[in-house]
Design an enzyme around this catalytic site. Structure first.
Site, PDB file in Angstrom:
ATOM      1  N   GLY A 155     -10.014   5.415 -16.336  1.00  0.00           N
ATOM      2  CA  GLY A 155     -10.235   6.844 -16.079  1.00  0.00           C
ATOM      3  C   GLY A 155      -9.246   7.669 -16.876  1.00  0.00           C
ATOM      4  N   GLY A 203      -9.244  11.726 -17.753  1.00  0.00           N
ATOM      5  CA  GLY A 203      -9.111  12.751 -16.726  1.00  0.00           C
ATOM      6  C   GLY A 203      -7.776  13.477 -16.808  1.00  0.00           C
ATOM      7  N   GLN A 204      -7.536  14.313 -15.807  1.00  0.00           N
ATOM      8  CA  GLN A 204      -6.340  15.169 -15.840  1.00  0.00           C
ATOM      9  C   GLN A 204      -5.047  14.348 -15.825  1.00  0.00           C
ATOM     10  OE1 GLN A 204      -5.427  17.428 -12.332  1.00  0.00           O
ATOM     11  NE2 GLN A 204      -4.266  18.988 -13.437  1.00  0.00           N
ATOM     12  N   TYR A 212     -13.904  12.864   0.165  1.00  0.00           N
ATOM     13  CA  TYR A 212     -12.791  12.431  -0.684  1.00  0.00           C
ATOM     14  C   TYR A 212     -11.618  11.930   0.170  1.00  0.00           C
ATOM     15  CZ  TYR A 212      -9.024  13.065  -4.174  1.00  0.00           C
ATOM     16  OH  TYR A 212      -7.968  12.897  -5.023  1.00  0.00           O
ATOM     17  N   LYS A 272      -9.946   8.226   0.388  1.00  0.00           N
ATOM     18  CA  LYS A 272      -8.527   7.984   0.077  1.00  0.00           C
ATOM     19  C   LYS A 272      -7.807   7.315   1.256  1.00  0.00           C
ATOM     20  CE  LYS A 272      -8.285   9.199  -4.166  1.00  0.00           C
ATOM     21  NZ  LYS A 272      -8.050   8.167  -5.177  1.00  0.00           N
TER      22      LYS A 272
HETATM   23  N1  SER Z   1      -6.273  17.861  -6.263  1.00  0.00           N
HETATM   24  C1  SER Z   1      -7.174  17.157  -5.407  1.00  0.00           C
HETATM   25  C2  SER Z   1      -8.339  17.982  -5.038  1.00  0.00           C
HETATM   26  O1  SER Z   1      -8.207  19.180  -4.987  1.00  0.00           O
HETATM   27  C3  SER Z   1      -6.464  16.734  -4.139  1.00  0.00           C
HETATM   28  O2  SER Z   1      -5.968  15.466  -4.331  1.00  0.00           O
HETATM   29  O3  SER Z   1      -9.365  17.443  -4.764  1.00  0.00           O
END
Ligand code: SER
Length: 320
Positions: A11, A14-15, A145, A149
């Site tokens: 990945g 990505g950022q 999400y 996690k």
């Molecule tokens: N930066 C992430 C989000 O906003 C949080 O882990 O989804």
């Protein structure tokens, strides 16, 4: 990592990956850092060192990449973030969880593999103490999400306890960076605002003015990641994931900071579905365990973050 070892960053476009690959290649040499992403890349990721087009859900391809290149460290950064995951529930669960299982199962067999897996402030929820959120407290995530996690944290800890897998993890706050844009997160506004301030002189924020969230400037986040990965195994006492604090601010406060550099900058507010997500997350984080266990110390505050962000974004726009 030890000299001569090879790292694999999954990945990598990505950022976090963009910054991590460039830092690791500066430190260890381009050839020792394999960047991988599901999308073909041109530019520095494929030019400053090896690049693999790789789907993290392809277990055979991931295992082959590790074995053939004698990889000793894997950073699994592929994920769908909080806002996108709400729109693509099943795809997010599959990507965020299956990729972790693939890697945990590979590491279970290869005893000398170290894994980094990012967790998030999204593991916390409405019943969590919101100010100075402790390492250990109620966690009742209300997003797809966050659920992924939190489950991933427990699986990592389980594989460490049961099979000795050397997994290390950080609960990142919102990350602010200039090299690559974030995508699909609730904290993304804190990056967009700098770009829009320079490009348009104004910004419409999708969160309310007084929504405090924990944030961190990317150089601090990368340093934390590498410090955790370099720490002797016995110092890494938490194998679920470490709280990491950084800065805490509201949209109103970051706007005021930007105004110091761009006096004509203006902000207005149009909160959307991401407001509910932000309202379920901590306002600030207690990261004393990271400080005690592996010596973590945050360097950038909101003022130094803003100065550095605007400097780099202006350079990229040839404004200086
Ligand atoms: N930066 C992430 C989000 O906003 C949080 O882990 O989804």
């Amino acid at each position: 990592m030890s000299k001569g070892d090879t790292s694999l960053i999954l990945g990598s476009a990505g950022q976090i990956g963009t910054d991590l690959v460039s830092t690791l290649r500066e430190l260890n040499g381009g050839s020792k850092v394999i960047a991988a992403d599901v999308k073909e890349q041109t530019g520095f990721l494929s030019e400053s060192g090896p690049f693999l087009k790789l789907d993290v859900l392809d277990a055979t391809a991931v295992a082959d990449a590790i074995t053939k290149n004698n990889v000793k460290e894997v950073y699994l950064l592929a994920a769908l973030l909080s806002a996108t995951a709400e729109q693509k529930m099943k795809a997010a669960w599959r990507l965020n969880m299956d990729s972790l299982f693939i890697l945990l199962d590979i590491a279970k067999e290869k005893k000398d593999l170290k894994i980094f897996w990012p967790s998030s402030i999204a593991v916390f929820g409405p019943s969590t103490p919101r100010v100075h959120t402790p390492q250990f407290c109620v966690k009742d995530p209300s997003t797809v999400y966050g659920i992924s996690k939190l489950a991933g944290e427990h699986w990592g800890e389980y594989y460490f306890n049961k099979f000795g897998v050397d997994i290390r993890s950080i609960r990142y706050p919102g990350l602010i960076s200039y090299k690559a844009l974030p995508g699909g997160g609730t904290t993304d506004y804190a990056v967009d605002i700098y770009h829009q301030a320079l490009d348009k002189g104004s910004y419409t924020c999708f969160l309310k003015e007084d929504t405090a969230l924990p944030m961190m400037y990317m150089p601090d986040a990368i340093r934390a990641t590498l410090e955790l990965m370099d720490a002797p195994a016995h110092e890494v006492k938490i194998r679920s994931s470490y709280n990491l604090g950084g800065i805490s601010f509201t949209p109103e406060e970051i706007a005021a900071e930007i105004k110091k550099h761009i006096p004509e900058f203006s902000i207005n507010y149009a909160p959307d579905f991401r407001q509910d997500i932000a309202d379920s997350w901590p306002k600030s984080i207690d990261d004393s365990r990271a400080q005690e266990d592996w010596g973590w110390k945050c360097k950038y505050d909101l003022s130094s973050t803003s100065i550095d962000m605007l400097k780099h974004l202006k350079e990229a726009r040839h404004m200086v």
